[in-house]
Design an enzyme around this catalytic site. Structure first.
Site, PDB file in Angstrom:
ATOM      1  CG  ASP A 102      -1.764  -1.243   1.346  1.00 27.66           C
ATOM      2  OD1 ASP A 102      -2.401  -1.627   0.351  1.00 27.66           O
ATOM      3  OD2 ASP A 102      -1.753  -1.850   2.426  1.00 27.66           O
ATOM      4  N   GLY A 146      -3.829  -4.118  -4.729  1.00 28.95           N
ATOM      5  CA  GLY A 146      -4.790  -3.076  -5.050  1.00 28.95           C
ATOM      6  C   GLY A 146      -4.079  -1.774  -5.334  1.00 28.95           C
ATOM      7  CG  HIS A 147      -1.238  -1.237  -7.728  1.00 24.16           C
ATOM      8  ND1 HIS A 147      -0.339  -1.765  -8.625  1.00 24.16           N
ATOM      9  CD2 HIS A 147      -0.826  -1.652  -6.511  1.00 24.16           C
ATOM     10  CE1 HIS A 147       0.568  -2.471  -7.975  1.00 24.16           C
ATOM     11  NE2 HIS A 147       0.286  -2.414  -6.699  1.00 24.16           N
ATOM     12  CB  THR A 148      -5.651   3.913  -5.866  1.00 27.19           C
ATOM     13  OG1 THR A 148      -6.249   2.932  -5.019  1.00 27.19           O
ATOM     14  CG2 THR A 148      -6.671   4.996  -6.174  1.00 27.19           C
ATOM     15  CB  THR A 196      -6.862 -10.595   0.602  1.00 25.82           C
ATOM     16  OG1 THR A 196      -6.291 -11.636  -0.203  1.00 25.82           O
ATOM     17  CG2 THR A 196      -5.795  -9.563   0.944  1.00 25.82           C
ATOM     18  NE  ARG A 221      -8.179  -6.758   5.742  1.00 25.87           N
ATOM     19  CZ  ARG A 221      -7.318  -7.774   5.839  1.00 25.87           C
ATOM     20  NH1 ARG A 221      -7.323  -8.535   6.914  1.00 25.87           N
ATOM     21  NH2 ARG A 221      -6.458  -8.029   4.874  1.00 25.87           N
TER      22      ARG A 221
END
Length: 428
Positions: free
Chosen positions: A13, A40-42, A129, A303
């Protein structure tokens, strides 16, 4: 030509997708080499967010080809859904710009179910996860895995499924007493997905090899972080793959190709999702402030992330594990205008002071050595020339303790809010 590796230097993250997206503008290939859709890449472009889990961050650049290497464990359901979601947003994805290794190990419904029931039936929570990552890697190592190419052959798929299900069936029925899909149900689903996704199957090993030989720019995009590495990380609270630079060799390319840059992505503070030791964790209002301002909620799990001060002994350890050449510091803006600012420069452990973590250390038993730093204030007008003196001191403290330079600084969510101190694509 530049060969660039992006590695998370903390517990994931860190903002790897943002850096990868920025570098993808000049890259010919962006390659995922380990993990799965537990990542999870934003990406934020023109104020619009794009969430990625499997597809590399180069997908927003039309000229960039995206590669999913053989070290990735692939959930075909998740890949199909992600492609559909991105295409619905007008993002071009086709067999011309997405290449998935035929040798990726497949995640099945059995893996996801086993992941879930194990976590709910154990007293020692890992914080998985629930995506089936661990069980899929187990099958890979025990030679019971199903490869992406197996989805295209009815007889082979059915036989590989039978091998994979043999042991799990006993666990589901006799130990966990849960319902599970029949072999035929799983076969029908996977074969149908295989026919749909077959167009993306490729010999990615050769694609990468030829690109390097032709002098192309290749960016390898890691998932999770070094501190979650199955060998180097805070075991057993780790993922199931090699998240360090070693994962590139085992999951995408050959050891014969060196790297021009290995960039360690790290936040200006520290976060962690799930269980495990966290020496600098904040349980007070400061921690809550960082969590709120930084939007520290997991893209994959939803989370809330645990937050704490920047931990330099762990960052130095990550730098050694992956032979980092520089640090890309992210979310510096989150620390702007704080009343109190601290950084961990070492630990008190077993009667001694140490300044670099190591594999056998018990992080539950260390006492962080925290030093007060002068708070700083920045906004979107910050440049390399008008950077506050207090921020410069903060950066110098990191560089001096870790022993490598900070090559870029991100001070906001969009791709424009990055200061580069080095051109990663420039030779020499």
């Amino acid at each position: 030509m530049s060969n660039i590796v992006i590695v998370g230097a903390q517990w994931g993250d860190e903002g790897k997708g943002k850096i990868a997206d920025t570098l993808a503008e000049k890259a010919d290939l962006v390659v995922r080499y380990q993990g799965g859709n537990n990542a999870g890449h934003t990406l934020v472009v023109n104020g619009k967010k794009t969430f990625l889990h499997l597809i590399p961050s180069g997908v927003l650049h039309q000229h960039t080809k995206c590669v999913i290497g053989h070290g990735v464990v692939l959930d075909p359901v998740a890949l199909d859904e992600e492609i559909t979601r991105l295409q619905a947003k007008g993002i071009a994805i086709s067999a011309e710009n997405l290449f998935v290794s035929e040798s990726c190990t497949i995640i099945t419904s059995y893996h996801k179910l086993l992941d879930a029931v194990r976590e709910s039936n154990t007293s020692e929570k890992i914080g998985t996860t629930g995506k089936g990552i661990g069980p899929a890697y187990e099958d890979k190592v025990s030679r019971k895995g199903i490869k992406f190419k197996h989805l295209f052959d009815k007889d082979l798929l059915r036989s590989r499924l039978a091998i994979s299900l043999a042991e799990k069936e006993t666990l589901f029925r006799d130990l966990y007493k849960v319902e599970y899909p029949t072999l035929e149900q799983e076969f029908d689903k996977l074969f149908a997905l295989g026919q749909k996704l077959k167009q993306y199957a490729a010999d990615t090993f050769s694609i990468i090899d030829k690109a390097i030989a032709a002098g192309k720019n290749v960016v390898y995009e890691g998932a999770q972080g070094v501190l979650l590495d199955v060998d180097y990380g805070t075991y057993p609270f780790v993922t199931s793959s090699n998240t360090s630079v070693a994962g590139v060799y085992s999951g995408a390319t050959t050891a014969g190709h060196g790297f021009d840059h290995v960039i360690g992505i790290t936040k200006a503070y520290t976060t962690r999702v799930g269980e495990g030791p966290f020496p600098t964790e904040l349980f007070d209002d400061v921690g809550k402030f960082i969590q709120h301002k930084g939007g520290e909620i997991g893209v994959t799990t939803g989370r809330i992330r645990r937050c704490g001060w920047l931990d330099l002994p762990l960052l130095k350890y990550s730098a050694k594990c992956s032979n980092l050449t520089s640090i890309a510091l992210t979310k510096v803006d989150v620390l702007s205008d704080m009343d109190t600012l601290k950084v961990c420069i070492g630990y008190k452990y077993e009667g001694k002071e140490i300044y670099c973590a190591y594999p056998g250390i018990d992080l539950y038993k260390v006492e962080p050595i925290l030093v007060e730093m002068e708070p700083f204030s920045i906004d979107e007008t910050v440049t390399k020339d008008n950077m506050p003196a207090a921020l410069k001191t903060y950066l110098e403290t990191i560089e001096n303790h870790v022993g490598i330079p900070i090559s870029s600084l991100a001070y906001g969510p969009s791709r424009e809010q990055i200061l580069f101190f080095e051109d990663y694509f420039k030779k020499g």
